[in-house]
Write a protein that holds these residues in place. Structure first.
Motif, PDB file in Angstrom:
ATOM      1  N   ARG A   1       6.761   5.646  -0.078  1.00 56.39           N
ATOM      2  CA  ARG A   1       6.078   4.928   0.997  1.00 56.39           C
ATOM      3  C   ARG A   1       5.152   3.860   0.426  1.00 56.39           C
ATOM      4  O   ARG A   1       4.401   4.111  -0.504  1.00 56.39           O
ATOM      5  N   GLY A   2       5.241   2.684   1.002  1.00 55.33           N
ATOM      6  CA  GLY A   2       4.349   1.600   0.610  1.00 55.33           C
ATOM      7  C   GLY A   2       3.068   1.665   1.426  1.00 55.33           C
ATOM      8  O   GLY A   2       2.855   2.599   2.192  1.00 55.33           O
ATOM      9  N   GLY A   3       2.253   0.682   1.279  1.00 50.19           N
ATOM     10  CA  GLY A   3       1.008   0.614   2.032  1.00 50.19           C
ATOM     11  C   GLY A   3       1.281   0.284   3.487  1.00 50.19           C
ATOM     12  O   GLY A   3       2.426   0.132   3.914  1.00 50.19           O
TER      13      GLY A   3
ATOM     14  N   GLY B   1       2.166  -1.402   6.776  1.00 51.89           N
ATOM     15  CA  GLY B   1       2.979  -2.576   7.064  1.00 51.89           C
ATOM     16  C   GLY B   1       4.065  -2.855   6.045  1.00 51.89           C
ATOM     17  O   GLY B   1       4.800  -3.831   6.173  1.00 51.89           O
ATOM     18  N   ARG B   2       4.180  -2.030   5.034  1.00 52.05           N
ATOM     19  CA  ARG B   2       5.203  -2.236   4.007  1.00 52.05           C
ATOM     20  C   ARG B   2       6.333  -1.247   4.201  1.00 52.05           C
ATOM     21  O   ARG B   2       6.113  -0.098   4.565  1.00 52.05           O
ATOM     22  N   ARG B   3       7.521  -1.704   3.926  1.00 50.44           N
ATOM     23  CA  ARG B   3       8.688  -0.839   4.016  1.00 50.44           C
ATOM     24  C   ARG B   3       8.733   0.091   2.814  1.00 50.44           C
ATOM     25  O   ARG B   3       8.331  -0.280   1.710  1.00 50.44           O
ATOM     26  N   PRO B   4       9.241   1.307   3.026  1.00 51.58           N
ATOM     27  CA  PRO B   4       9.362   2.203   1.873  1.00 51.58           C
ATOM     28  C   PRO B   4      10.413   1.676   0.896  1.00 51.58           C
ATOM     29  O   PRO B   4      11.383   1.036   1.291  1.00 51.58           O
ATOM     30  N   SER B   5      10.189   1.919  -0.366  1.00 50.31           N
ATOM     31  CA  SER B   5      11.189   1.571  -1.366  1.00 50.31           C
ATOM     32  C   SER B   5      11.882   2.868  -1.785  1.00 50.31           C
ATOM     33  O   SER B   5      11.406   3.961  -1.506  1.00 50.31           O
TER      34      SER B   5
END
Length: 112
Positions: free
Chosen positions: A12-14, A16-20
């Motif tokens: 999980r990203g921060g 508003g960020r999409r997970p990588s």
């Protein structure tokens, strides 16, 4: 041209960020065992998820569908003709079981 099965961990990203995704484990299919077995076992309604695998593309199966995928792999074992095919399905099942236990994982069937 085999069909590799890759277990990915979703990071999980921060906000508003999409997970990588990061590859965690791979079951390679250099001898096309899985691909050939899938072709033979296709249809009949017993393996709807596996029937969606594109031998030239990719199919992503999230953790929420992993229990269904495990049941379908049991059906695929029934279609196996050789110990090598059975062993290949069992290796894939190990990845799927991890996906059932660890909800931040997904399985990808990737054509190479």
């Amino acid at each position: 041209m085999g069909l590799d099965v890759v277990l990915y961990r979703l990071v999980r990203g921060g906000p508003g960020r999409r997970p990588s995704s990061v590859a965690a484990q791979v079951v390679p299919d250099p001898d096309d065992l899985l691909l050939d077995l899938l072709r033979r076992g296709r249809g009949g309604g017993r393996t709807p998820t596996l029937d969606r695998i594109d031998p030239l593309g990719e199919l992503v199966v999230g953790a929420e569908r992993a229990p269904q995928l495990l049941a379908e792999l049991d059906c695929l074992v029934e279609a196996a003709r050789t110990p090598a095919e059975t062993a290949q399905v069992r290796r894939v099942a190990v990845l799927v079981r991890r996906c059932v236990r660890e909800r931040d994982l997904e399985i990808r069937f990737e054509a190479d």
